[in-house]
Structures are given as structure tokens and as C-alpha cells.
Design a protein around this motif. Structure first.
Motif, mmCIF file in Angstrom:
data_model
loop_
_atom_site.group_PDB
_atom_site.id
_atom_site.type_symbol
_atom_site.label_atom_id
_atom_site.label_comp_id
_atom_site.label_asym_id
_atom_site.label_seq_id
_atom_site.Cartn_x
_atom_site.Cartn_y
_atom_site.Cartn_z
ATOM 1 N N HIS A 54 0.791 -1.284 -0.045
ATOM 2 C CA HIS A 54 -0.248 -0.218 -0.235
ATOM 3 C C HIS A 54 1.063 1.468 -0.066
ATOM 4 C CE1 HIS A 54 -3.795 -2.072 0.542
ATOM 5 N NE2 HIS A 54 -3.014 -2.677 1.813
ATOM 6 N N LEU A 55 2.535 1.101 0.606
ATOM 7 C CA LEU A 55 2.713 2.394 0.232
ATOM 8 C C LEU A 55 3.576 2.886 -0.664
ATOM 9 C CD1 LEU A 55 5.904 1.437 3.221
ATOM 10 C CD2 LEU A 55 3.277 3.216 3.558
ATOM 11 N N THR A 56 3.311 1.980 -1.615
ATOM 12 C CA THR A 56 3.642 2.460 -3.057
ATOM 13 C C THR A 56 2.398 3.591 -3.806
ATOM 14 O OG1 THR A 56 2.445 0.506 -4.131
ATOM 15 C CG2 THR A 56 4.877 0.571 -3.667
ATOM 16 N N GLU A 57 1.105 3.029 -3.225
ATOM 17 C CA GLU A 57 0.299 3.843 -3.900
ATOM 18 C C GLU A 57 0.401 5.757 -3.489
ATOM 19 O OE1 GLU A 57 -3.148 1.944 -1.639
ATOM 20 O OE2 GLU A 57 -3.033 -0.231 -2.255
ATOM 21 N N TRP A 86 6.057 15.748 -9.790
ATOM 22 C CA TRP A 86 6.297 16.764 -9.045
ATOM 23 C C TRP A 86 7.264 16.609 -8.483
ATOM 24 C CZ3 TRP A 86 6.826 16.178 -4.134
ATOM 25 C CH2 TRP A 86 6.145 15.330 -3.996
ATOM 26 N N ALA A 87 7.975 15.159 -8.225
ATOM 27 C CA ALA A 87 8.868 15.174 -7.688
ATOM 28 C C ALA A 87 10.494 15.206 -7.963
ATOM 29 C CB ALA A 87 8.701 13.874 -7.499
ATOM 30 N N PRO A 88 11.559 15.668 -7.198
ATOM 31 C CA PRO A 88 12.345 16.024 -7.688
ATOM 32 C C PRO A 88 13.283 15.064 -7.941
ATOM 33 C CG PRO A 88 12.331 17.181 -5.421
ATOM 34 C CD PRO A 88 11.116 16.010 -5.637
ATOM 35 N N ARG A 89 14.134 14.410 -8.871
ATOM 36 C CA ARG A 89 14.718 13.625 -9.936
ATOM 37 C C ARG A 89 16.410 13.456 -8.943
ATOM 38 N NH1 ARG A 89 9.154 13.181 -11.656
ATOM 39 N NH2 ARG A 89 8.569 11.723 -13.257
ATOM 40 N N ARG A 90 16.118 13.144 -8.593
ATOM 41 C CA ARG A 90 17.835 13.453 -7.899
ATOM 42 C C ARG A 90 17.834 11.617 -6.868
ATOM 43 N NH1 ARG A 90 19.851 18.299 -4.645
ATOM 44 N NH2 ARG A 90 18.207 17.791 -2.532
ATOM 45 N N PRO A 91 19.373 11.535 -6.837
ATOM 46 C CA PRO A 91 19.051 10.467 -6.048
ATOM 47 C C PRO A 91 18.630 10.164 -4.574
ATOM 48 C CG PRO A 91 21.491 10.389 -6.967
ATOM 49 C CD PRO A 91 20.229 11.871 -7.309
ATOM 50 N N SER A 150 12.043 3.281 -8.967
ATOM 51 C CA SER A 150 11.385 2.917 -10.341
ATOM 52 C C SER A 150 10.946 4.055 -10.889
ATOM 53 C CB SER A 150 10.851 2.080 -9.587
ATOM 54 O OG SER A 150 10.178 0.753 -11.242
ATOM 55 N N VAL A 151 10.090 4.446 -10.218
ATOM 56 C CA VAL A 151 8.906 5.446 -11.222
ATOM 57 C C VAL A 151 10.088 6.808 -11.501
ATOM 58 C CG1 VAL A 151 7.029 7.215 -11.229
ATOM 59 C CG2 VAL A 151 7.007 4.699 -9.501
ATOM 60 N N LEU A 152 11.307 7.157 -10.704
ATOM 61 C CA LEU A 152 11.702 8.815 -11.391
ATOM 62 C C LEU A 152 13.283 8.632 -11.504
ATOM 63 C CD1 LEU A 152 11.549 10.113 -7.269
ATOM 64 C CD2 LEU A 152 9.518 10.950 -9.808
ATOM 65 N N GLY A 153 13.289 7.186 -12.011
ATOM 66 C CA GLY A 153 14.420 6.624 -12.618
ATOM 67 C C GLY A 153 15.804 6.984 -12.182
ATOM 68 N N VAL A 154 16.337 7.386 -10.758
ATOM 69 C CA VAL A 154 17.076 7.733 -9.345
ATOM 70 C C VAL A 154 17.045 6.370 -9.270
ATOM 71 C CG1 VAL A 154 16.081 10.111 -10.174
ATOM 72 C CG2 VAL A 154 15.639 9.158 -8.196
#
Length: 320
Positions: A64-67, A73-78, A106-110
């Protein structure tokens, strides 16, 4: 501290308080950027990404924590994740952190840097925070580069130095105003007085430890503090000349009492009664439920400091 943070939000018009929980206060602000910068009593100020409900007690509930919905809008940083889990569960904080971290990665690619095993993330990561209390989980992200409690001025330290948000709360409880004479009789590295430096008050600090005074001078450079090498039980100040006293006395833990206070700890309270103006206020951080000798308590705020029970006491002189 949660109650004190919520009070500051309301009094300063920073937003509407929606929830007060375990080590968290949720509020809605018309100007989140300003609220992030202007809340000195908070350990950290984060932007809420999602509040999730129905979190149970098994590892299956971690899905559920992945919902989290839209994360464009989230930052694309490690990134790294820090979690607090209140109550008994069949999973631990690292399980929570890794579940959320892997999903965000996975979602943000970082890259995601796990804290499992006590490993610190490298500098430059975006920090996410997860708090699970009851069946509710809050997922939030810090927009600043570091937690709000890390102050730029804190360049020097001494044992027992006060946590800046606690010091900021004590300043607010004292009602320090422009032109007030403010005294910290056991000033250490100067944290209480520095947190009061934006009020326009006249600030005096005393300590019998030269190393503490050196640290205070380093931290308070350019702020105009008046620092005195003096025993808190025998202050070189006139009677009734102080409007507000902010005190973090030695607790006989990291910092033992010395000088007159080693022989008679009550000397501190009698000396502070002598120098305080009849209409003045004292705000003191006391260990556990330690009594405040000879004062009239106006309010008590229980908190924890370095894992120990403590109380911020607001007090006035006893009449008569």
C-alpha cells in the motif's frame, strides 16, 4: 514538541493545522515555501506526497505504501528514505524504507540509497520520510538540502548543547520582545540566546566554563551578545534588571554542576529570583519532573531530550 509546533503554526498564521500525531504535525499552508523557512520549532519541514490509510501489521501491507499517485512533480535526484513505525508490526523500519525507496527509484528513474544496517546515504540525495501510526502512513519529501534543525550558526559545540528547535520553543514561550533584557545563566554554546537574537532583545549569557564561552562567541559572531565569565549562583548583575530568563541548567549527566551549584543546586533559583524583574518570566528546561524551587509555575510542557524525559517550565516570581 508537537503541541508547541502546532501552536507556532497557528499563532504565526503559517497555515491550518490538520493533524497532530506522533512526532508529526500536518498543516495546510497557502505559501509552503515560506512555511518551510519560517518554523524554527520544528525538527524538519517536509512536503506531504501522500497520506495512505489501511496499513496493517504484515509485510503484505507494505504494498500500500506504493500507492502514491502522480509523482511528476517529485525531484529527479538520488534518494534516501527514513521511516518511523509506531507500535508492534511484523515489519521494521528498514522494510518500510526499502519498499518505498525501491518504488520511488523505479518511478523516478534515480538511484535509491538504503539506510539498512545503519548506512548513511551520500551527500546530495533527496530525503523522503515515512511515518506509520495506527493504520495511517504519511509519505513526505524534504525540499531543503538538510533538516531544519541544522542551523548555519552551529559551528562550535560543547557537551549538553541544546537542540535548536527546543531552544526556539523556549524563546517563544518566554514571550521575548524588543528591548527586553534576556539572560541565559548557563549559556554553553549560546543556542538559546542565538535563537532569541531576531527579537531585538538585549542578550546576556553567563558560563563559568571558558570553553563554553569560546563556543558561544564563535556561534554568535556579529550578533552582539554580551557574554560573562561568571558562576550562575553568583551573577554580576543588579537585582531586578532582567526581563526574561532562559535556562538549561546542568542535569548532572553530560554536564555536571560546578562552582556554587555543585555545593548547593538551589543557589541557581535564588540567584535568578534576585536578578529577575518582578513582572519577568523564567523558562527553564528541567530533567524529568524536577521541582522548581521557590517559583510559581505557569505552564509545563513535557518533552524528550536526548532520549530522556524533560519538562519546559514557564514560571514567574512568587508574590509576597
Amino acid at each position: 514538541m508537537e503541541i508547541l509546533v502546532a501552536s507556532e503554526i497557528r499563532e504565526r498564521g503559517l497555515g491550518h493545522v490538520d493533524l497532530i500525531g506522533h512526532r508529526e504535525v500536518h498543516f495546510t499552508s497557502p505559501d509552503p515555501a515560506a512555511a518551510t523557512r519560517a518554523l524554527p520549532t520544528a525538527d524538519d519541514v517536509l512536503l506531504v506526497a501522500a497520506v495512505l490509510h489501511g496499513i496493517g501489521h504484515t509485510k503484505d501491507d507494505l504494498r500500500h505504501l506504493t500507492e502514491l499517485g502522480d509523482l511528476s512533480w517529485a525531484p529527479r535526484r538520488p534518494l534516501d528514505v527514513s521511516a518511523t513505525v509506531v507500535g508492534a508490526r511484523r515489519f521494521g523500519r528498514y522494510d518500510v524504507e526499502d519498499a518505498v525507496g525501491a518504488y520511488l527509484s523505479s518511478v523516478l528513474g534515480v538511484p535509491y540509497h538504503s539506510r539498512r544496517g545503519g548506512v548513511r546515504p551520500p551527500p546530495g540525495t533527496t530525503s523522503w520520510r515515512v511515518t506509520i501510526e495506527g493504520k495511517r502512513a504519511t509519505v513526505a519529501v524534504r525540499q531543503a538540502d538538510r533538516p531544519a534543525h541544522r542551523r548555519d550558526y552551529k559551528r562550535a559545540s560543547v557537551p549538553g548543547t541544546l537542540h535548536p528547535p527546543v531552544a526556539a520553543a523556549m524563546v517563544r514561550l518566554a514571550g521575548v520582545g524588543r528591548g527586553d533584557v534576556v539572560l541565559d545563566p548557563c549559556c554553553g554554546a549560546g543556542t538559546l540566546l542565538i535563537e532569541a537574537s531576531s527579537t531585538g532583545a538585549r542578550l546576556y549569557g553567563a558560563d563559568r566554563d571558558p570553553a563554553a564561552l569560546r563556543a558561544a562567541r564563535t556561534n554568535a559572531s556579529g550578533l552582539g551578545l554580551r557574554l560573562l565569565h561568571a558562576d550562575a549562583g553568583a551573577l554580576p548583575l543588579r537585582a531586578g534588571g532582567v526581563d526574561r530568563i532562559l535556562a538549561n541548567p546542568p542535569w548532572e549527566r553530560q554536564v555536571p554542576a560546578r562552582g556554587t551549584l555543585a555545593a548547593d543546586p538551589t543557589r541557581l533559583w535564588s540567584e535568578l529570583r534576585r536578578v529577575l524583574h518582578p513582572s519577568g518570566r523564567l523558562v527553564a528546561l528541567l530533567h524529568g519532573d524536577a521541582p522548581l524551587e521557590g517559583w510559581h509555575p505557569l505552564a509545563r510542557h513535557p518533552i524528550r531530550v536526548a532520549g530522556a524525559e524533560a519538562t519546559i517550565v514557564v514560571a514567574a516570581l512568587r508574590s509576597g
